[in-house]
Design an enzyme around this catalytic site. Structure first.
Site, PDB file in Angstrom:
ATOM      1  N   ASN A  97       0.696  -1.134   0.036  1.00 57.72           N
ATOM      2  CA  ASN A  97      -0.061   0.011   0.013  1.00 57.72           C
ATOM      3  C   ASN A  97       0.940   1.207   0.034  1.00 57.72           C
ATOM      4  OD1 ASN A  97      -2.188  -1.690   0.228  1.00 57.72           O
ATOM      5  ND2 ASN A  97      -2.735  -1.048   2.479  1.00 57.72           N
ATOM      6  N   LYS A 603     -12.603   4.249   0.863  1.00 53.98           N
ATOM      7  CA  LYS A 603     -12.937   4.921   2.384  1.00 53.98           C
ATOM      8  C   LYS A 603     -11.661   5.563   3.119  1.00 53.98           C
ATOM      9  CE  LYS A 603     -15.307   5.186   5.851  1.00 53.98           C
ATOM     10  NZ  LYS A 603     -16.452   6.418   5.708  1.00 53.98           N
TER      11      LYS A 603
END
Ligand code: F6R
Length: 608
Positions: A97, A603
């Site tokens: 990530n 999100k």
């Protein structure tokens, strides 16, 4: 945004990895994949569909060590070749990530060294880089540490190697990552909710930490490579808090959870007779005494909460306040006043731009930092001196709802505490505000009763392509928030304006195809707003007015009035938010969009 899960155990971890990915789906993704180590081989299984499709493809897979990922595309289109995990020479696999800023330069060097790239991602350079150090005889931990030293950018990574069936390496810098501790088994994840079915005991990695993990134990090292011990925490989340509980969507559930979320956020204050700075931390009283201004930094919906707070802070506490979009502030040359209190607002506490803005403010000499945040263990909380936790519970729907109204409640508390400290709030005023706050959850409950009426109203928006939201004063940010909710989940283009600004441009857009939604509290600006709405009506615009009791609006031709309760004074923006959330929800529902996971959105925005 991207999600990571990893597991090492003495049982088949494939179902744990897939379940973890399903639990991270709410963050938003466009492909998913898993890499499993067994019999000295690495197998990579990926899918550009939902995790359910990956589950079918991986149905027969078994392994006691693996890493898995949901990808939200940054470098390279969503495709199987760009999906994580990325492998090097069938030997090392990596999930990642974040964004590696110097990946192009590294790619050139690695290509020259003979590595063949099979994806367009920045992540693949990490896999080859680790492999290049591993192939030179370093252990997997040392190879990873050497590779990380060459990276510029943000990362949370999980690493496995085909010939190391009892070793999982992970590391973080700039992107969240945690270690889950089970009985004779260990896990990694970017978000604790992925691990709740297997453990609630977690260790949050600090910036620059690297972990070497086996089924039996783990070792942690800091940026300099020194062994470190980080505390084991028991997550307050449990499975029930992340289930649908009979609602059709998380967004609907979270809209309905607002009375409870507000009651929880306000609990400590509403049970006491007076407001004290201590609710923001032990050092708050001393810090607030030095403060002569406020700078609020946030993104998206959280930024809208900050915009409301500016009206409160200046009017009630008499403190100058500015509000900036974090992604702009972080790159702006600004004049720092060390007596300014930096307030960051964030649901997730991991938003990369807000975190960077906070650190930028600190680098400019700002000492006083306060975080208003919904996630206790988040980076923004950890990096701020003062904090107030919103206690909204996990927010799964991408569109923020209960996080926003609880942020407003927290910001109102900040206003009152500062007002009291500055001598701007007498005892009677304090008691009146406390009384209003105690009543807030039931006032929100009353507004939620409008749901059937709003569901019906939403039918009139389904075929529209544009919508205009109007508000004034404290309610202009609520109009902005209503427009954001509608556009992000129903994909209808929506804009918001302070109603007085209409005639300076946007009035040109008004015709019968443009629904105009007005937030109409019974406040000092009501008559001004009414004149603005007449300007719309005179141009054939269709008006939808959310009006407090006694505002004397009447439904008629082209004029639809939704009756709100009595005016709630300073807390009115919280009540007026609810119908706009419901409107967006029901328009999206009727349009058949993916309400909880709108296209292209994530999100938790952990990349810049
Ligand atoms: C919109 C929404 C986003 C977030 C923004 C900041 O519904 O949820 O605009 O508000 O991405 O996120 P946090 O509050 O986690 O920093």
């Amino acid at each position: 945004m991207c999600g990571i899960v990893g597991a090492i155990a003495r049982r088949n971890v494939a179902p744990i990895l897939l379940q973890g990915l399903e639990r991270l789906e709410y963050r938003g993704y466009d492909s998913a994949g898993v890499a499993l180590v067994s019999d000295g081989r690495l197998s990579r299984i990926v899918s550009t569909g939902r995790v359910a499709e990956l589950r079918e493809r991986a149905a027969a897979a078994t392994s006691e060590l693996g890493i898995a990922h949901t990808r939200w595309a940054t470098h390279g289109v969503p495709s199987e070749r760009n999906a994580h995990p990325h492998m090097s020479s069938e030997h090392v696999a990596v999930v990642h990530n974040g964004i590696i800023e110097n990946y192009e330069e590294l790619r050139v060097n690695l290509t020259a060294a003979g590595y063949v790239f099979t994806s367009d991602t920045d992540t693949e350079v990490i896999a080859h880089l680790i492999h290049s150090h591993y192939a030179r005889g370093n252990g997997l931990l040392a190879a990873t540490q050497a590779a990380l030293a060459e990276l510029i950018g943000a990362y949370a990574i999980g690493v496995v190697a085909a010939d190391q069936p009892d070793l999982l390496i992970c590391a973080r810098r700039g992107s969240p990552l945690l270690l889950g501790i089970g009985e004779g088994e260990h896990f990694i994840a970017s978000d604790v909710s992925a691990l709740l079915p297997v453990t609630q005991r977690v260790v949050y990695l600090e910036e620059g930490d690297v972990a070497e993990i086996s089924a039996a134990g783990y070792r942690l090292f800091d940026t300099a490579g020194n062994p470190v011990i980080r505390p084991v925490q028991v997550s307050q989340l449990n499975d029930a808090s992340v289930s649908l509980n009979g609602y059709r969507h998380y967004m609907q559930k979270e809209i309905h959870e607002q009375p409870e979320a507000l009651a929880n956020t306000l609990e400590s204050v509403c049970n006491s007779q007076s407001l004290v700075p201590g609710i923001f931390g032990a050092e708050a009283a001393a810090a607030f005494a030095e403060v002569d201004g406020i700078l609020i930094l946030a993104c998206g919906t959280s930024h809208h909460a900050g915009m409301v707070a500016r009206y409160w802070l200046e009017e009630i506490a008499g403190i100058p306040c500015s509000v900036e979009i974090a992604s702009e502030y972080r790159y702006r040359i600004s004049v720092a006043n060390p007596r300014t209190l930096i307030v960051t607002i964030s649901q997730s506490g991991e938003t990369a731009d807000t975190l960077a803005a906070l650190n930028y403010a600190k680098s400019l000499g700002h000492q006083h930092t306060l975080a208003i945040c919904n996630v206790p263990e988040s980076a923004i909380i950890r990096q701020s001196k003062l904090r107030l936790l919103t206690r909204a519970g996990p927010e799964i729907g991408v569109a923020s709802t209960k996080a926003f109204t609880t942020q407003l409640a927290a910001l109102f508390l900040l206003t009152l505490v500062l007002a009291k400290q500055c001598g701007k709030l007498d005892a009677a005023q304090e008691q009146r505000h406390l009384h209003d706050l105690r009543h807030l959850p039931s006032a929100v409950q009353a507004v939620l009763k409008l749901e059937p009426e709003i569901a019906k109203l939403a039918e009139q928006f389904v075929n529209k392509h544009h919508a205009l939201f109007l508000g004034r004063g404290l309610h202009y940010p609520i109009a902005l928030e209503g427009a954001l909710k509608l556009k992000e989940i129903s994909y209808i283009h929506a804009e918001a304006y302070p109603a007085g600004e209409l005639k300076h441009g946007p009035l040109a857009l008004v015709d019968k195809e443009m629904p105009v939604i007005a937030v109409a509290p019974n406040d000092a600006l009501l008559e001004k707003l009414k004149s603005n709405l007449q300007e719309v009506k005179a141009r054939g615009g269709e008006l939808y007015v959310f009006a407090d009791a006694n505002t004397r609006f009447h439904s008629g031709d082209g004029f639809h009035v939704m009756q709100m309760p009595e005016h709630a004074g300073y807390l009115s923006p919280i009540l007026h938010t609810i119908p706009l959330q419901l409107l967006a929800y029901y328009v999206a529902l009727q349009k058949g969009t993916d309400v909880d996971k709108p296209r292209n959105l994530a999100k938790s925005v952990t990349v810049e």
